[in-house]
Write an enzyme that holds these catalytic residues in place. Structure first.
Site, mmCIF file in Angstrom:
data_model
loop_
_atom_site.group_PDB
_atom_site.id
_atom_site.type_symbol
_atom_site.label_atom_id
_atom_site.label_comp_id
_atom_site.label_asym_id
_atom_site.label_seq_id
_atom_site.Cartn_x
_atom_site.Cartn_y
_atom_site.Cartn_z
ATOM 1 N N CYS A 162 62.042 -56.842 -23.758
ATOM 2 C CA CYS A 162 61.364 -57.114 -22.475
ATOM 3 C C CYS A 162 61.628 -58.531 -21.951
ATOM 4 O O CYS A 162 61.337 -58.823 -20.790
ATOM 5 C CB CYS A 162 59.869 -56.868 -22.593
ATOM 6 S SG CYS A 162 59.485 -55.216 -23.170
ATOM 7 N N HIS A 210 56.555 -60.647 -17.077
ATOM 8 C CA HIS A 210 56.926 -59.282 -17.485
ATOM 9 C C HIS A 210 55.708 -58.384 -17.293
ATOM 10 O O HIS A 210 54.587 -58.717 -17.679
ATOM 11 C CB HIS A 210 57.362 -59.305 -18.948
ATOM 12 C CG HIS A 210 57.397 -57.958 -19.578
ATOM 13 N ND1 HIS A 210 58.058 -56.894 -18.999
ATOM 14 C CD2 HIS A 210 56.843 -57.482 -20.728
ATOM 15 C CE1 HIS A 210 57.915 -55.831 -19.774
ATOM 16 N NE2 HIS A 210 57.188 -56.162 -20.824
ATOM 17 N N ASN A 232 55.371 -50.249 -17.653
ATOM 18 C CA ASN A 232 56.180 -51.281 -18.300
ATOM 19 C C ASN A 232 57.625 -50.781 -18.353
ATOM 20 O O ASN A 232 57.928 -49.834 -19.066
ATOM 21 C CB ASN A 232 55.615 -51.526 -19.707
ATOM 22 C CG ASN A 232 56.387 -52.569 -20.488
ATOM 23 O OD1 ASN A 232 57.505 -52.935 -20.124
ATOM 24 N ND2 ASN A 232 55.797 -53.031 -21.578
HETATM 25 O O1 UT7 Z 1 56.385 -55.259 -23.419
HETATM 26 C C1 UT7 Z 1 55.392 -55.422 -24.388
HETATM 27 C C2 UT7 Z 1 54.935 -54.027 -24.708
HETATM 28 N N1 UT7 Z 1 53.660 -53.858 -25.250
HETATM 29 C C3 UT7 Z 1 52.500 -54.192 -24.662
HETATM 30 O O2 UT7 Z 1 52.403 -54.834 -23.679
HETATM 31 C C4 UT7 Z 1 51.260 -53.696 -25.336
HETATM 32 C C5 UT7 Z 1 50.187 -54.715 -25.447
HETATM 33 N N2 UT7 Z 1 48.958 -54.051 -25.884
HETATM 34 C C6 UT7 Z 1 48.227 -53.323 -25.048
HETATM 35 O O3 UT7 Z 1 48.538 -53.231 -23.876
HETATM 36 C C7 UT7 Z 1 46.975 -52.689 -25.600
HETATM 37 O O4 UT7 Z 1 46.790 -53.098 -26.925
HETATM 38 C C8 UT7 Z 1 47.004 -51.146 -25.517
HETATM 39 C C9 UT7 Z 1 46.928 -50.703 -24.063
HETATM 40 C C10 UT7 Z 1 48.277 -50.607 -26.149
HETATM 41 C C11 UT7 Z 1 45.809 -50.552 -26.246
HETATM 42 O O5 UT7 Z 1 44.611 -51.087 -25.714
HETATM 43 P P1 UT7 Z 1 43.498 -51.672 -26.693
HETATM 44 O O6 UT7 Z 1 42.382 -52.081 -25.828
HETATM 45 O O7 UT7 Z 1 44.147 -52.715 -27.549
HETATM 46 O O8 UT7 Z 1 43.097 -50.401 -27.496
HETATM 47 P P2 UT7 Z 1 43.156 -50.144 -29.091
HETATM 48 O O9 UT7 Z 1 44.556 -50.112 -29.576
HETATM 49 O O10 UT7 Z 1 42.198 -51.075 -29.738
HETATM 50 O O11 UT7 Z 1 42.571 -48.688 -29.168
HETATM 51 C C12 UT7 Z 1 41.214 -48.403 -28.812
HETATM 52 C C13 UT7 Z 1 41.009 -46.918 -28.909
HETATM 53 C C14 UT7 Z 1 41.548 -46.311 -30.215
HETATM 54 O O12 UT7 Z 1 40.670 -45.288 -30.603
HETATM 55 P P3 UT7 Z 1 39.576 -45.549 -31.767
HETATM 56 O O13 UT7 Z 1 40.375 -45.931 -32.971
HETATM 57 O O14 UT7 Z 1 38.734 -46.665 -31.251
HETATM 58 O O15 UT7 Z 1 38.900 -44.241 -31.852
HETATM 59 C C15 UT7 Z 1 42.858 -45.697 -29.798
HETATM 60 O O16 UT7 Z 1 43.234 -44.610 -30.629
HETATM 61 O O17 UT7 Z 1 41.738 -46.262 -27.859
HETATM 62 C C16 UT7 Z 1 42.525 -45.211 -28.420
HETATM 63 N N3 UT7 Z 1 43.679 -44.978 -27.574
HETATM 64 C C17 UT7 Z 1 43.630 -44.181 -26.490
HETATM 65 N N4 UT7 Z 1 42.642 -43.446 -25.968
HETATM 66 C C18 UT7 Z 1 42.919 -42.746 -24.851
HETATM 67 C C19 UT7 Z 1 44.928 -45.500 -27.673
HETATM 68 N N5 UT7 Z 1 45.690 -45.033 -26.672
HETATM 69 C C20 UT7 Z 1 44.920 -44.226 -25.927
HETATM 70 C C21 UT7 Z 1 45.137 -43.449 -24.789
HETATM 71 N N6 UT7 Z 1 44.111 -42.734 -24.275
HETATM 72 N N7 UT7 Z 1 46.329 -43.417 -24.138
#
Ligand code: UT7
Length: 325
Positions: A119, A252, A282
């Site tokens: 990225c 980005h 993204n």
């Molecule tokens: O170019 C760089 C590329 N990467 C990025 O920019 C990613 C950077 N990170 C992020 O954007 C965030 O960490 C995410 C959007 C990927 C995730 O958001 P978060 O607020 O960090 O959520 P989390 O990983 O802490 O997950 C919270 C909950 C989990 O469930 P439990 O364990 O609390 O039951 C996940 O399984 O949300 C769940 N979850 C979803 N729920 C509904 C993860 N993805 C999804 C989804 N829909 N698509």
């Protein structure tokens, strides 16, 4: 070889394949345990574009480059350097840049190569092109970010597949007596290679290991906010420009919360931060030139504006380019 004082962007262009795909349609198609509310609240993403089967990164790059050349008032014959930043190349080799050079009808032997910094690829490519132009070895570069991330997504992994999209963005960078690119900074720390990667390998006619994108989302989030603020300050300091003098911040486009947190850390008002992640998702190396072209064509970013481009991605890599548009 005449050394030039500056390199300057003289045209921008982009290409987004097909119609925008909304969260609800994506969830229904892939039977994801997710919701529009979750995706919008956690990422800000509402739609993304997805390339049809058979479409490649060089295919998307062709119209993006044609738009950029047209905006610059240049033709294919003027181009002496083509750099494509991509993690989703058409083939292992030849390079996507060589294929793009051919598809654009550039027949003058212009140098062409791919650059792999995930990225951060576009800021890496722009910085390399700047150095080549300033050295006097090249005068007119096409600098491109083109990605088809939909090909490396695991559509059963809701934590990653809702985040990414496909697209291409391009700029024409030319030798110039006026600024131009003012400062650049590039960094990497390979010890974080496991935080965001595609672990599979191709060899002996087979894919060995997992061929899909894997990510520790929370770790990436924290790392991204820290290095995006640090590298922005680094280029501002090296150009002697206070953050308050910036007209536009174009990070980005990974997640709207990362963009807001970065702008806040830099004390750049939210309205000066260009946001397209809501519409594009993204698009990795394509996200910055796509956002720049979107802002230029809307008349938001204008000639003479001070613009800071910055990226962070797998590797880990990060970098920034400060410029007068
Ligand atoms: O170019 C760089 C590329 N990467 C990025 O920019 C990613 C950077 N990170 C992020 O954007 C965030 O960490 C995410 C959007 C990927 C995730 O958001 P978060 O607020 O960090 O959520 P989390 O990983 O802490 O997950 C919270 C909950 C989990 O469930 P439990 O364990 O609390 O039951 C996940 O399984 O949300 C769940 N979850 C979803 N729920 C509904 C993860 N993805 C999804 C989804 N829909 N698509």
């Amino acid at each position: 070889m005449n050394k030039t004082t500056f390199s300057r962007i003289t045209g921008t262009g982009s290409m987004l394949p097909g119609s925008p795909v909304g969260n609800a349609a994506l969830i229904a198609e892939h039977k994801l345990d997710s919701s529009d509310e979750w995706i919008v609240e956690r990422t800000g993403i509402r739609t993304r574009h997805l390339a049809a089967p058979g479409v490649t990164a060089s295919d998307l790059a062709v119209p993006a480059c044609r738009h950029a050349l047209e905006a610059a008032g240049r033709s294919a014959a003027d181009v002496d350097l083509v750099i494509v930043a991509t993690s989703t190349p058409d083939y292992i080799f030849p390079s996507t840049a060589a294929l793009l050079q051919h598809k654009l009808g550039i027949k003058n032997g212009a140098a062409a190569f791919d650059l792999q910094a995930v990225c951060s690829g576009f800021v890496y490519a722009l910085s390399v092109a700047d150095k080549l132009i300033r050295s006097g070895s090249h005068r007119c570069a096409l600098v491109v970010g083109s990605e088809i991330f939909s090909r490396i997504l695991d559509w059963s992994d809701r934590g990653t597949c809702v985040l990414f999209g496909d697209g291409a963005g391009a700029v024409v960078l030319e030798a110039s007596d006026e600024p131009g690119i003012l400062a650049t900074a590039l960094h990497a720390d390979g010890s974080h290679n496991g935080m965001l990667n595609v672990p599979g390998q191709i060899g002996r006619g087979q894919v060995t290991g997992d061929p899909f994108l894997r990510m520790d989302g929370q770790a990436v989030f924290k790392f991204a906010v820290k290095v995006l603020a640090d590298v922005a300050n680094e280029v501002l300091d090296s150009a002697g420009m206070p953050a308050g003098n910036l007209d536009w911040l174009i990070p980005h486009q990974a997640n709207v919360r990362i963009l807001s947190a970065t702008a806040k850390k830099l004390q750049v008002p939210a309205e000066k931060c260009v946001v397209t992640v809501d519409r594009h998702g993204n698009t990795s190396a394509a996200s910055i030139p796509l956002a720049l072209d979107d802002a230029v064509r809307k008349g938001t970013v204008k000639r003479g504006d001070s613009v800071l481009l910055e990226g962070v991605g797998g590797g880990f890599t990060w970098g920034a380019v400060l410029l007068k548009f």
